[in-house]
Write a protein that holds these residues in place. Structure first.
Motif, PDB file in Angstrom:
ATOM      1  N   VAL A 102      66.032  13.066  44.856  1.00 47.89           N
ATOM      2  CA  VAL A 102      65.833  13.137  46.304  1.00 47.89           C
ATOM      3  C   VAL A 102      65.268  14.494  46.723  1.00 47.89           C
ATOM      4  CG1 VAL A 102      67.055  13.136  48.528  1.00 47.89           C
ATOM      5  CG2 VAL A 102      67.583  11.397  46.808  1.00 47.89           C
ATOM      6  N   ALA A 138      74.716   1.995  45.661  1.00 47.86           N
ATOM      7  CA  ALA A 138      74.036   2.310  46.926  1.00 47.86           C
ATOM      8  C   ALA A 138      72.690   2.989  46.674  1.00 47.86           C
ATOM      9  CB  ALA A 138      74.928   3.207  47.775  1.00 47.86           C
ATOM     10  N   ALA A 139      72.645   3.952  45.758  1.00 49.50           N
ATOM     11  CA  ALA A 139      71.388   4.644  45.461  1.00 49.50           C
ATOM     12  C   ALA A 139      70.397   3.687  44.800  1.00 49.50           C
ATOM     13  CB  ALA A 139      71.651   5.847  44.560  1.00 49.50           C
ATOM     14  N   ASP A 141      70.209   0.475  45.332  1.00 46.38           N
ATOM     15  CA  ASP A 141      69.681  -0.365  46.416  1.00 46.38           C
ATOM     16  C   ASP A 141      68.562   0.352  47.159  1.00 46.38           C
ATOM     17  OD1 ASP A 141      71.351  -2.476  45.832  1.00 46.38           O
ATOM     18  OD2 ASP A 141      72.804  -2.008  47.430  1.00 46.38           O
ATOM     19  N   GLU A 142      68.723   1.658  47.399  1.00 48.06           N
ATOM     20  CA  GLU A 142      67.694   2.446  48.089  1.00 48.06           C
ATOM     21  C   GLU A 142      66.407   2.495  47.275  1.00 48.06           C
ATOM     22  OE1 GLU A 142      69.020   6.346  49.145  1.00 48.06           O
ATOM     23  OE2 GLU A 142      70.848   5.575  50.090  1.00 48.06           O
ATOM     24  N   VAL A 143      66.535   2.641  45.970  1.00 48.46           N
ATOM     25  CA  VAL A 143      65.359   2.704  45.093  1.00 48.46           C
ATOM     26  C   VAL A 143      64.659   1.371  45.067  1.00 48.46           C
ATOM     27  CG1 VAL A 143      64.606   2.960  42.694  1.00 48.46           C
ATOM     28  CG2 VAL A 143      66.228   4.566  43.646  1.00 48.46           C
ATOM     29  N   GLU A 145      64.914  -1.135  47.270  1.00 51.06           N
ATOM     30  CA  GLU A 145      64.497  -1.615  48.601  1.00 51.06           C
ATOM     31  C   GLU A 145      64.302  -0.419  49.532  1.00 51.06           C
ATOM     32  OE1 GLU A 145      67.220  -4.579  50.044  1.00 51.06           O
ATOM     33  OE2 GLU A 145      67.415  -5.456  48.072  1.00 51.06           O
ATOM     34  N   PRO A 146      63.257   0.400  49.292  1.00 56.30           N
ATOM     35  CA  PRO A 146      63.052   1.600  50.102  1.00 56.30           C
ATOM     36  C   PRO A 146      62.749   1.248  51.546  1.00 56.30           C
ATOM     37  CG  PRO A 146      61.187   1.251  48.631  1.00 56.30           C
ATOM     38  CD  PRO A 146      62.213   0.209  48.305  1.00 56.30           C
TER      39      PRO A 146
END
Length: 147
Positions: A102, A138-139, A141-143, A145-146
């Protein structure tokens, strides 16, 4: 996926690459890789504050030779060689890389490109080479589905 299926996947050099995984799968994949005779290296990114420190941690974890130049090109050279560390395959675990990913997105993208290039080179030689980035759910999921 069963352990047998994961073993078959890891042994398939045509699938080589750098991948994000759920941190909960890390230990199982490491165990399977060791069972396949892979050389396994964990590179701990916790507290990394820059590219130079990342390169130092790679050099230490993979026991790079003295000629390692401490830059991206030298990392690519070493990952494409590994003659000092013969094995039936390679598994690199980029532990605790989330914060560095990040804070240093450009350098992280460069690192992934180098890892994927090395993986493709090893794939041409039919030798498994995997670089896995374990992330929390959680991280991950962010990667995946940005935005």
């Amino acid at each position: 996926m069963s352990a047998q299926e994961l073993g078959a996947l890891l042994a398939d050099a045509s699938q080589n690459g750098a991948y994000f995984i759920d941190v909960r799968d890390r230990e199982g994949l490491e165990e399977i890789a060791r069972g396949l005779g892979f050389a396994v290296a964990a590179i701990d990114f916790a507290g990394c504050d820059g590219r130079d420190e990342v390169l130092e941690r790679f050099a230490a974890a993979l026991r790079f030779p003295e000629w390692f130049g401490g830059n991206w090109d030298a990392l690519a050279d070493c990952l494409g060689d590994l003659s000092w560390w013969p094995a039936d395959g390679y598994l690199l675990l980029l532990d605790h890389a989330g914060a560095w990913r990040v804070s240093e997105p450009f350098d992280f993208a460069t690192l992934l490109e180098i890892l994927n290039d090395a993986a493709m080179s090893w794939s041409a030689q039919r030798l498994p080479f995997w670089a896995l980035v374990p992330l929390s759910a959680a991280a991950l999921d962010e990667v995946l589905e940005p935005g």
